[in-house]
Design an enzyme around this catalytic site. Structure first.
Site, PDB file in Angstrom:
ATOM      1  N   TYR A 129      50.364  88.401  21.264  1.00 43.47           N
ATOM      2  CA  TYR A 129      49.482  89.578  21.248  1.00 43.47           C
ATOM      3  C   TYR A 129      48.239  89.213  22.039  1.00 43.47           C
ATOM      4  O   TYR A 129      47.862  88.036  22.123  1.00 43.47           O
ATOM      5  CB  TYR A 129      49.071  89.941  19.817  1.00 43.47           C
ATOM      6  N   HIS A 256      58.663  99.216  18.732  1.00 40.76           N
ATOM      7  CA  HIS A 256      58.198  98.306  17.679  1.00 40.76           C
ATOM      8  C   HIS A 256      58.885  98.642  16.349  1.00 40.76           C
ATOM      9  O   HIS A 256      58.288  98.558  15.272  1.00 40.76           O
ATOM     10  CB  HIS A 256      56.680  98.412  17.556  1.00 40.76           C
ATOM     11  N   ARG A 291      72.173  98.084  14.301  1.00 44.09           N
ATOM     12  CA  ARG A 291      72.653  97.669  12.984  1.00 44.09           C
ATOM     13  C   ARG A 291      74.143  97.335  12.958  1.00 44.09           C
ATOM     14  O   ARG A 291      74.707  97.099  11.887  1.00 44.09           O
ATOM     15  CB  ARG A 291      72.410  98.801  11.951  1.00 44.09           C
ATOM     16  N   GLY A 310      65.546  93.135  14.605  1.00 41.77           N
ATOM     17  CA  GLY A 310      64.390  92.729  13.819  1.00 41.77           C
ATOM     18  C   GLY A 310      64.749  92.620  12.349  1.00 41.77           C
ATOM     19  O   GLY A 310      65.194  91.568  11.862  1.00 41.77           O
ATOM     20  N   ARG A 311      64.629  93.731  11.628  1.00 43.37           N
ATOM     21  CA  ARG A 311      64.788  93.708  10.166  1.00 43.37           C
ATOM     22  C   ARG A 311      66.081  93.034   9.698  1.00 43.37           C
ATOM     23  O   ARG A 311      66.050  92.284   8.701  1.00 43.37           O
ATOM     24  CB  ARG A 311      64.686  95.138   9.614  1.00 43.37           C
TER      25      ARG A 311
HETATM   26  C1  LIG Z   1      58.420  92.586   9.410  1.00 46.15           C
HETATM   27  C2  LIG Z   1      58.264  92.818  10.881  1.00 46.15           C
HETATM   28  C3  LIG Z   1      57.318  92.085  11.595  1.00 46.15           C
HETATM   29  C4  LIG Z   1      57.186  92.281  12.955  1.00 46.15           C
HETATM   30  N1  LIG Z   1      56.290  91.519  13.642  1.00 46.15           N
HETATM   31  C5  LIG Z   1      56.188  91.665  14.989  1.00 46.15           C
HETATM   32  C6  LIG Z   1      55.324  90.836  15.742  1.00 46.15           C
HETATM   33  O1  LIG Z   1      54.630  89.970  15.197  1.00 46.15           O
HETATM   34  N2  LIG Z   1      55.276  91.033  17.085  1.00 46.15           N
HETATM   35  C7  LIG Z   1      56.039  91.983  17.722  1.00 46.15           C
HETATM   36  O2  LIG Z   1      55.969  92.124  18.944  1.00 46.15           O
HETATM   37  N3  LIG Z   1      56.857  92.782  17.033  1.00 46.15           N
HETATM   38  C8  LIG Z   1      56.957  92.633  15.696  1.00 46.15           C
HETATM   39  N4  LIG Z   1      57.832  93.430  15.000  1.00 46.15           N
HETATM   40  C9  LIG Z   1      58.686  94.395  15.723  1.00 46.15           C
HETATM   41  C10 LIG Z   1      60.012  93.746  16.144  1.00 46.15           C
HETATM   42  O3  LIG Z   1      59.806  92.784  17.151  1.00 46.15           O
HETATM   43  C11 LIG Z   1      61.006  94.772  16.701  1.00 46.15           C
HETATM   44  O4  LIG Z   1      60.404  95.492  17.758  1.00 46.15           O
HETATM   45  C12 LIG Z   1      61.554  95.754  15.676  1.00 46.15           C
HETATM   46  O5  LIG Z   1      61.656  95.167  14.393  1.00 46.15           O
HETATM   47  C13 LIG Z   1      62.920  96.222  16.131  1.00 46.15           C
HETATM   48  O6  LIG Z   1      63.438  97.164  15.294  1.00 46.15           O
HETATM   49  P1  LIG Z   1      64.517  96.875  14.116  1.00 46.15           P
HETATM   50  O7  LIG Z   1      63.766  96.209  13.015  1.00 46.15           O
HETATM   51  O8  LIG Z   1      64.975  98.255  13.780  1.00 46.15           O
HETATM   52  O9  LIG Z   1      65.621  96.006  14.680  1.00 46.15           O
HETATM   53  C14 LIG Z   1      57.980  93.251  13.630  1.00 46.15           C
HETATM   54  C15 LIG Z   1      58.917  93.975  12.902  1.00 46.15           C
HETATM   55  C16 LIG Z   1      59.070  93.761  11.550  1.00 46.15           C
HETATM   56  C17 LIG Z   1      60.116  94.566  10.806  1.00 46.15           C
HETATM   57  C1  LIG Z   2      51.247  90.855  11.739  1.00 47.86           C
HETATM   58  C2  LIG Z   2      51.662  92.123  12.436  1.00 47.86           C
HETATM   59  C3  LIG Z   2      50.661  92.501  13.486  1.00 47.86           C
HETATM   60  C4  LIG Z   2      53.040  91.946  12.968  1.00 47.86           C
HETATM   61  C5  LIG Z   2      53.647  93.150  13.575  1.00 47.86           C
HETATM   62  O1  LIG Z   2      53.646  93.352  14.751  1.00 47.86           O
HETATM   63  C6  LIG Z   2      54.350  94.089  12.739  1.00 47.86           C
HETATM   64  O2  LIG Z   2      54.244  93.978  11.522  1.00 47.86           O
HETATM   65  O3  LIG Z   2      55.008  94.983  13.271  1.00 47.86           O
END
Ligand SMILES: Cc1cc2nc3c(=O)[nH]c(=O)nc-3n(C[C@H](O)[C@H](O)[C@H](O)COP(=O)(O)O)c2cc1C
Ligand SMILES: CC(C)CC(=O)C(=O)O
Length: 361
Positions: A129, A256, A291, A310-311
């Site tokens: 970031y 995101h 998924r 992600g999740r």
């Molecule tokens: C718990 C959590 C934390 C995340 N933290 C970040 C992060 O620190 N930096 C970032 O670029 N994206 C972050 N993301 C977004 C993920 O990189 C990603 O774009 C997103 O989870 C994709 O969607 P999905 O969860 O449906 O697969 C986060 C997502 C989740 C669920």
């Molecule tokens: C700590 C947060 C800024 C991480 C993030 O990008 C998110 O939770 O989607």
């Protein structure tokens, strides 16, 4: 019996996690329209299977920034893997390596960059970031290069944190024992205290994220590192063209996971215009709502080089640490190969837009 779908692993994860952590992981911003639409878009596509094709070998491997991924999947950058399992990012890294998948470690990783790199046996990138404290970023870039990270990924959709109503209602703050260990604790203090009607995450971002970031700033990163640069959070042809003009090496089509601008385009809907706007040598990845292996096939057919999840990685980590993340990735591989076989498209090169039609109802 082992879970047959990611949804089964999701249900098991929900039972493991506290309601506040579950909400932080699962939640989106605003009315969660974009969160829901990310999923719904996959249902808008039907497969056009071809018959009488030799599918005895289905090979989902792809090349990405000079590395081969045996599986066209990466684990999306997520903060604080130790929120869901004590091993945190090192377990995720081991599982990704075994599965032939990419791991994108987050700037808010809860294990050191060096420990994550030592656990990784496959491609590893670092997500950044744009912090106001630029010297902290410079130090991370230097450490990432020294530890063998293969690319830097800058997240560009978060000049501030989306209004995540679940976190605001819960007064979510990162528990004190879980830390973004790669950053100075003084920089992270706000994350651990939720103010009235706010969340620790939102307060921290307000304090530390630099919203003046523009295209011109990419040169600063380029000067400090020879690593390939990836932008995450591109949703339009206009920004894809600008990314190409600025010499970016890859983009991630992403909203995101519906956690930033609610109402933003579903990622899969934005993918074709981004792919069409990029020159062929710049790959587009996609994340948001993937998924199943069938979802991966749809994204690849629309032009993604690979997807990030992600999740689901957190569901696996919560339920079984390294083995749990491995289960998620193995399931995705089995489903993807299965889809490729029944679709009559045994290699990724065969997966193009002719593999899809609009769902006809
Ligand atoms: C718990 C959590 C934390 C995340 N933290 C970040 C992060 O620190 N930096 C970032 O670029 N994206 C972050 N993301 C977004 C993920 O990189 C990603 O774009 C997103 O989870 C994709 O969607 P999905 O969860 O449906 O697969 C986060 C997502 C989740 C669920
Ligand atoms: C700590 C947060 C800024 C991480 C993030 O990008 C998110 O939770 O989607």
């Amino acid at each position: 019996m082992a879970p047959l779908t990611l949804a089964g692993i999701e249900r098991a994860a929900r039972d493991q996690l506290s309601p506040e952590i579950w909400d932080f992981v699962e939640g989106g911003s605003g009315a969660e329209r974009t969160l829901a639409a990310n999923r719904e878009m996959f249902g808008r596509h039907a497969f056009r299977p071809r018959a009488l094709v030799d599918v005895s070998v289905c090979a989902p491997a792809v090349d990405l920034l000079g590395a081969t991924l045996q599986l066209p999947v990466g684990i999306a950058p997520m903060a604080y893997h130790r929120l869901v399992h004590p091993d945190g990012e090192t377990a995720t890294a081991r599982a990704a390596g075994k599965a032939g998948a990419l791991l994108v470690a987050g700037i808010f990783a809860s294990r050191t960059l060096e420990d994550i790199a030592a656990a990784a046996t496959g491609p590893l990138w670092l997500q950044l970031y744009w912090l106001r404290r630029r010297e902290a970023l410079a130090a991370l870039v230097e450490r990432a290069e020294a530890a063998g990270y293969a690319a830097l990924l800058l997240t560009v959709d978060a000049p501030r944190i989306g209004r995540r109503l679940r976190d605001l209602r819960n007064g979510f703050a990162v528990p004190p024992e879980i830390r973004a260990v790669n950053l100075d604790p003084a920089l992270m203090a706000a994350s651990h205290h939720a103010g009235q009607g706010s969340s620790g995450i939102a307060e921290h971002a307000r304090e530390q994220f630099d919203p003046t970031l523009t295209w011109a700033d990419l040169a600063w990163l380029r000067e400090r590192s020879r690593l390939p640069l990836v932008l995450k959070g591109v949703l339009t042809a206009e920004d894809a063209r600008r990314a190409a003009d600025h010499g970016v090496d890859a983009v991630v089509v992403s909203n995101h996971g519906g956690r930033q601008l609610d109402g933003a385009l579903p990622a899969l809907a934005a993918l074709p215009e981004v792919v069409d706007a990029l020159p062929p040598h710049i790959p587009a990845l996609l994340d948001g709502g993937v998924r199943s292996g069938a979802d991966i096939a749809v994204a690849l057919a629309l032009g993604a080089r690979a997807v990030l999840v992600g999740r689901p990685a957190f569901w696996g980590l919560a339920t079984g640490g390294e083995a749990g993340v491995g289960q998620v990735l193995d399931l995705l591989r089995d489903e993807l190969e299965h889809t490729m076989a029944l679709l009559g498209r045994p290699s990724v090169a065969d997966l193009d837009r002719t593999a899809l039609a609009p769902w006809p109802v």
